[in-house]
Design a protein around this motif. Structure first.
Motif, PDB file in Angstrom:
ATOM      1  N   ALA A 102      -7.344  -2.641  -4.082  1.00 47.75           N
ATOM      2  CA  ALA A 102      -7.195  -4.061  -3.742  1.00 47.75           C
ATOM      3  C   ALA A 102      -6.283  -4.229  -2.531  1.00 47.75           C
ATOM      4  O   ALA A 102      -6.534  -5.061  -1.641  1.00 47.75           O
ATOM      5  CB  ALA A 102      -6.636  -4.823  -4.941  1.00 47.75           C
ATOM      6  N   ALA A 103      -5.209  -3.426  -2.484  1.00 42.72           N
ATOM      7  CA  ALA A 103      -4.290  -3.515  -1.351  1.00 42.72           C
ATOM      8  C   ALA A 103      -4.975  -3.102  -0.052  1.00 42.72           C
ATOM      9  O   ALA A 103      -4.782  -3.723   0.999  1.00 42.72           O
ATOM     10  CB  ALA A 103      -3.068  -2.639  -1.616  1.00 42.72           C
ATOM     11  N   VAL A 104      -5.771  -2.017  -0.126  1.00 39.80           N
ATOM     12  CA  VAL A 104      -6.494  -1.558   1.061  1.00 39.80           C
ATOM     13  C   VAL A 104      -7.491  -2.611   1.516  1.00 39.80           C
ATOM     14  O   VAL A 104      -7.652  -2.873   2.729  1.00 39.80           O
ATOM     15  CB  VAL A 104      -7.193  -0.211   0.773  1.00 39.80           C
ATOM     16  N   ALA A 105      -8.181  -3.254   0.549  1.00 38.52           N
ATOM     17  CA  ALA A 105      -9.134  -4.303   0.902  1.00 38.52           C
ATOM     18  C   ALA A 105      -8.433  -5.482   1.562  1.00 38.52           C
ATOM     19  O   ALA A 105      -8.912  -6.038   2.564  1.00 38.52           O
ATOM     20  CB  ALA A 105      -9.884  -4.754  -0.347  1.00 38.52           C
ATOM     21  N   ALA A 106      -7.281  -5.858   1.003  1.00 33.73           N
ATOM     22  CA  ALA A 106      -6.525  -6.970   1.592  1.00 33.73           C
ATOM     23  C   ALA A 106      -6.044  -6.625   2.990  1.00 33.73           C
ATOM     24  O   ALA A 106      -6.049  -7.457   3.909  1.00 33.73           O
ATOM     25  CB  ALA A 106      -5.343  -7.325   0.691  1.00 33.73           C
ATOM     26  N   LEU A 107      -5.611  -5.375   3.159  1.00 35.17           N
ATOM     27  CA  LEU A 107      -5.163  -4.927   4.474  1.00 35.17           C
ATOM     28  C   LEU A 107      -6.293  -4.994   5.487  1.00 35.17           C
ATOM     29  O   LEU A 107      -6.128  -5.447   6.622  1.00 35.17           O
ATOM     30  CB  LEU A 107      -4.624  -3.495   4.362  1.00 35.17           C
TER      31      LEU A 107
ATOM     32  N   ALA B  81       0.831  -1.206   0.000  1.00 31.81           N
ATOM     33  CA  ALA B  81       0.000   0.000   0.000  1.00 31.81           C
ATOM     34  C   ALA B  81       0.864   1.255   0.000  1.00 31.81           C
ATOM     35  O   ALA B  81       0.586   2.222  -0.712  1.00 31.81           O
ATOM     36  CB  ALA B  81      -0.928  -0.002   1.214  1.00 31.81           C
ATOM     37  N   ALA B  82       1.934   1.253   0.798  1.00 25.45           N
ATOM     38  CA  ALA B  82       2.820   2.411   0.830  1.00 25.45           C
ATOM     39  C   ALA B  82       3.479   2.636  -0.519  1.00 25.45           C
ATOM     40  O   ALA B  82       3.627   3.776  -0.975  1.00 25.45           O
ATOM     41  CB  ALA B  82       3.886   2.216   1.918  1.00 25.45           C
ATOM     42  N   ALA B  83       3.884   1.555  -1.178  1.00 24.82           N
ATOM     43  CA  ALA B  83       4.510   1.682  -2.504  1.00 24.82           C
ATOM     44  C   ALA B  83       3.541   2.265  -3.508  1.00 24.82           C
ATOM     45  O   ALA B  83       3.903   3.120  -4.335  1.00 24.82           O
ATOM     46  CB  ALA B  83       5.014   0.320  -2.967  1.00 24.82           C
ATOM     47  N   LEU B  84       2.300   1.807  -3.466  1.00 25.04           N
ATOM     48  CA  LEU B  84       1.306   2.328  -4.401  1.00 25.04           C
ATOM     49  C   LEU B  84       1.027   3.800  -4.135  1.00 25.04           C
ATOM     50  O   LEU B  84       0.866   4.593  -5.072  1.00 25.04           O
ATOM     51  CB  LEU B  84       0.016   1.514  -4.288  1.00 25.04           C
TER      52      LEU B  84
END
Length: 445
Positions: A425-430, A8-11
């Motif tokens: 998607a990353a936020v949802a996975a998190l 998430a940070a990379a994105l």
């Protein structure tokens, strides 16, 4: 969970980098990447400074409202097109061309106010008097001199008026012939609009005077869109005109039935918009037409346009709605409503045995920078020492050799939607990982 947070940070870092301003250099102009072209035809084998007037199409199909991608190319002896330096100018009075005229020797002689105006040292063709009076018709007799006892030249008699109490307009301007007299002498006679004596005559009525740009330096306009389709809705006369993106709109003018001679004053509302963006400008149009009586001159004055700089920030086409508010009066016989832009002119140095084309339509280009100061032709043109050759701007056509530029941007820039899909998607996975961790802690408890 730690891996998801890093992703998430990379994105987020990529998103901020994508939105940062680009610092790469703009590409050079290439005829094959300019979608539109128009011939610039010169009379005979002319050479020297040539100018052509741009129309709405040149801005509608250019990459921006400022015409950054406009280019002039020259072809000689069958060689490849060569970019030719040009200057793009807009018709407009200079900001410093409105000057004050000092009132001198102000006094009263019988029923007249008399005074002198010390004029600016330049050509002028109009004087706006600031008069602290209402409800009057006045005659201003004007003469000019050198102010040092030389001959006096009569410049004519002019009608001024304030008819606002009759729901009409006010005008206190003196439309003179082109003049350079250092001193103007004015004899001002005020009367009641009904023909009687003006009450409250006093030298204090004359509060000052300003001198706008000469008619030779005033702004000129071209029509870019118009309509003769007007409709009545309640107490308003409405006209709607669609204009393409990038086309400057700077004035709205009204064409009335030539047989209509009546006096009027109407409020005008102009609105430009697309989607949620709206711009609103209010103004007035009017006419005063009165026969002379006694020593008073006839009045024939009108204002049938409204300055309206609008739609400049809209990236797409815009709808311009013009409403004339009639109130309880009979609607005006409007034959056409015109949208106008200030005249834009492209000037270039023409050489014999050469063909010239104007090209535009490349979003990658930025405004060109030429060293035109080195050209004596441009210097003479802007100094007014030379009259340019008129180049005829041909019909617009698609460049038959047009080839779109290859998109060299990184894949993430060409498809920014994928960046945000990945971020979501990353936020949802998190979130799912966090929820699973909470449930595990609950079971242990």
């Amino acid at each position: 969970m730690r891996l998801t947070a890093l992703l998430a940070a990379a994105l987020l870092w990529q998103a901020s980098d994508f939105n940062a301003p680009r610092t790469d250099a703009a590409p050079a102009a290439d005829p094959q990447h300019l979608r539109y072209e128009r011939a610039l035809t010169l009379p005979g084998s002319s050479s020297g400074m040539a100018c052509t007037m741009l129309d709405a199409d040149a801005f509608a199909h250019s990459a921006s409202r400022s015409g950054d991608d406009l280019r002039v190319f020259r072809v000689a002896d069958g060689a490849a097109p060569v970019e030719t330096p040009f200057a793009l100018s807009e018709s407009a009075a200079q900001p410093d061309e409105v000057a004050s005229a000092a009132v001198q020797n102000l006094g009263q002689r019988g029923g007249d106010l008399v005074f002198d105006l010390a004029m600016p040292q330049r050509v002028y063709s109009e004087v706006d008097l600031q008069l602290g009076a209402k409800d009057f018709i006045a005659t201003a007799k004007v003469s000019g001199s050198d102010g040092r006892g030389g001959p006096v030249t009569s410049l004519g008699s002019f009608a001024l008026f304030d008819l606002t109490q009759q729901k009409l307009s006010r005008s206190t301007s003196l439309p003179l012939q082109e003049s350079t007299f250092p001193l103007l002498h004015i004899e001002l006679h005020l009367a009641s609009p009904a023909g009687g004596t003006f009450a409250g005559l006093s030298p204090s009525i004359v509060e000052g005077a300003t001198v706008p740009a000469s008619r030779e330096a005033q702004t000129l306009y071209n029509v870019v869109a118009s309509t003769n389709s007007v409709k009545q809705k309640g107490a308003e006369t409405l006209a709607t005109i669609n204009v393409p993106a990038h086309v400057p709109i700077e004035r709205v003018s009204f064409i009335l039935d030539p047989a209509f001679k009546h006096e009027f004053l109407r409020a005008v509302s102009i609105q430009a918009g697309k989607g949620g963006a709206q711009e609103n400008i209010d103004g007035e149009i009017w006419r005063v037409t009165r026969p002379g009586f006694g020593a008073e001159p006839a009045i024939h004055d009108a204002k049938l346009s409204v300055d309206a700089v609008m739609a400049s920030n809209l990236r797409g086409s815009a709808t311009i709605t013009v409403a004339v508010k009639n109130g309880n009066d009979v609607p005006l016989p409007i034959r056409a409503v015109q949208l106008e832009m200030r005249q834009r002119t492209v000037c270039f140095e023409a050489t014999p045995a050469s063909a010239y084309t104007l090209r535009y339509g490349d979003v990658a280009l930025r405004a060109p920078v030429y060293d035109i100061k080195a050209s004596g032709g441009f210097a003479r043109l802007y100094a007014g020492e030379t009259k340019p050759i008129v180049a005829t701007l041909g019909a617009e056509r698609i460049n038959p050799d047009f080839k779109a530029r290859a998109d060299t941007r990184p894949y993430s820039e060409r498809h920014p939607e994928l960046l945000w899909i990945g971020l979501l998607a990353a936020v949802a996975a998190l979130g799912a990982t966090a929820l699973h961790s909470v449930k595990q802690q609950g079971r242990k408890g």
